[in-house]
Design a protein around this motif. Sequence first.
Motif, mmCIF file in Angstrom:
data_model
loop_
_atom_site.group_PDB
_atom_site.id
_atom_site.type_symbol
_atom_site.label_atom_id
_atom_site.label_comp_id
_atom_site.label_asym_id
_atom_site.label_seq_id
_atom_site.Cartn_x
_atom_site.Cartn_y
_atom_site.Cartn_z
ATOM 1 N N GLU A 143 0.836 -1.206 0.000
ATOM 2 C CA GLU A 143 0.000 0.000 0.000
ATOM 3 C C GLU A 143 0.867 1.251 0.000
ATOM 4 N N LYS A 144 1.953 1.197 0.772
ATOM 5 C CA LYS A 144 2.876 2.332 0.771
ATOM 6 C C LYS A 144 3.487 2.528 -0.614
ATOM 7 N N ILE A 156 3.381 5.751 -3.075
ATOM 8 C CA ILE A 156 4.580 6.421 -3.579
ATOM 9 C C ILE A 156 4.520 6.570 -5.094
ATOM 10 N N THR A 157 4.160 5.504 -5.793
ATOM 11 C CA THR A 157 4.114 5.614 -7.258
ATOM 12 C C THR A 157 3.049 6.616 -7.695
ATOM 13 N N ARG A 158 1.928 6.625 -6.990
ATOM 14 C CA ARG A 158 0.904 7.592 -7.359
ATOM 15 C C ARG A 158 1.402 9.017 -7.138
ATOM 16 N N VAL A 204 4.327 9.488 3.337
ATOM 17 C CA VAL A 204 5.301 8.594 3.965
ATOM 18 C C VAL A 204 6.595 9.376 4.215
ATOM 19 N N SER A 205 7.493 8.791 4.937
ATOM 20 C CA SER A 205 8.757 9.468 5.167
ATOM 21 C C SER A 205 9.681 9.239 3.980
ATOM 22 N N ASN A 253 13.517 3.278 0.567
ATOM 23 C CA ASN A 253 13.449 1.854 0.869
ATOM 24 C C ASN A 253 12.807 1.083 -0.287
ATOM 25 N N HIS A 254 11.927 1.719 -1.005
ATOM 26 C CA HIS A 254 11.251 1.060 -2.129
ATOM 27 C C HIS A 254 11.971 1.275 -3.457
#
Lengths: 213, 213
Positions: free
Chosen positions: B11-12, B16-18, B43-44, B50-51
């Motif tokens: 979900e995170k 992020i991609t959105r 998010v931070s 991290n992704h």
Amino acid sequence: MATTGGAGRPEKRKAITRAATAVFGREGYVRASMDAIAAEAGVSKRTVYNHFADKETLFLSVALRNSAELADGIRELMAKHLDKVVDLRRGLVDFAVERAHTVLAAGDHGALGRAIRAEVANIPADVLEAWLEAGPVATRRDLAAHFEALAGRGLLTEADPELAAEQFTLLTFQGIAERSFWGAVPMAGAEVERTAERGVDAFLRLHGAPAAG
Amino acid sequence: MATTGGAGRPEKRKAITRAATAVFGREGYVRASMDAIAAEAGVSKRTVYNHFADKETLFLSVALRNSAELADGIRELMAKHLDKVVDLRRGLVDFAVERAHTVLAAGDHGALGRAIRAEVANIPADVLEAWLEAGPVATRRDLAAHFEALAGRGLLTEADPELAAEQFTLLTFQGIAERSFWGAVPMAGAEVERTAERGVDAFLRLHGAPAAG
DNA sequence: GTCTATACAGGGATAGAC
DNA sequence: GTCTATCCCTGTATAGAC
């Protein structure tokens, strides 16, 4: 454009505009640095700021100049290939090919056009309008005038010169511009020619005079 | 694409991609900051890294995804307007209008396309090729297949479906894309429709079956 | 008086550390 | 999640040189 007065030596100013055209074209607006432009012009950074108030002013100034110069070059190509044409298809194809090479050449001209299109969301509306008027709009108008003259000579239909100019540009140029990303990705000369020929053939089926077809 | 493993909650990653799609589309690659993307995703910044290994990886990843999604959307429009068409001109015009609105909408889709075209000189050749293949090339192929089917039904000439697809796109879409700078400068809906209609009319004179003309 | 050269203040970016 | 090391950029300031 708000250049900072007419101060400074004209030769320096010319070197700066030429360097700015090249660096903005290569790097784009954001990546280009005033240091790099000063270095490429062979002048100190202070001299750049003596001639142009800031980075944005310099960019918009060379953008406008470039747009007008490019339109002039294309106008010359029209005169060369369309004024005293005997073989219409040949003249149109030659014009289309030379136009594509002129606009998309890796040289100064086309590269800056890329930078402007990339930055268009950050350009003031009135400057964008002036850029369009000096460049693409002027070219379309010139081309329409030539097509009207060709219609007068019985080589094209009279119907709508503006529409003919628009569709000629779409069929013979816009595909090349899009596929090469306005010159960023090189395109083989043979493919440019093939595209121009197929575009001209389609154009003549739409707007060629029946007698001359 | 070299995303940093599959770590983190899906979900995170989606958030992020959105967010990256929106911010890169609004600001362009260089101006967009990882801070802004993290903030928009809620998010931070640490989670973003991290992704995705770095800014470039994130950009190329969302660019590829966006290209494929856009091609899917256009494919659906083809099915909707061209599969069981009765009035060919009507179907083509409706498809052209909806396609223009889909691609050039101020929403997520078209804006990122602008960012990619602006940055094309800095994109690795293999990634650019993948982007083209997932997007514009796939769309042209799909359109050619539909035109071939329409030719089989006697509505278009059989001659060259690929050329027909290319010229359809030029005549009904490329002029709108160029004039609106791929959606950066809004264009009135009425002008989109008028352009689509004139483009379809020209297209049908080039490729419409004589019987159905 | 315009140029060169260099240094500097202020802001913001990426990417990683704690 | 905040904090920080490091770098780069714009635009200005401070020197002296032709």
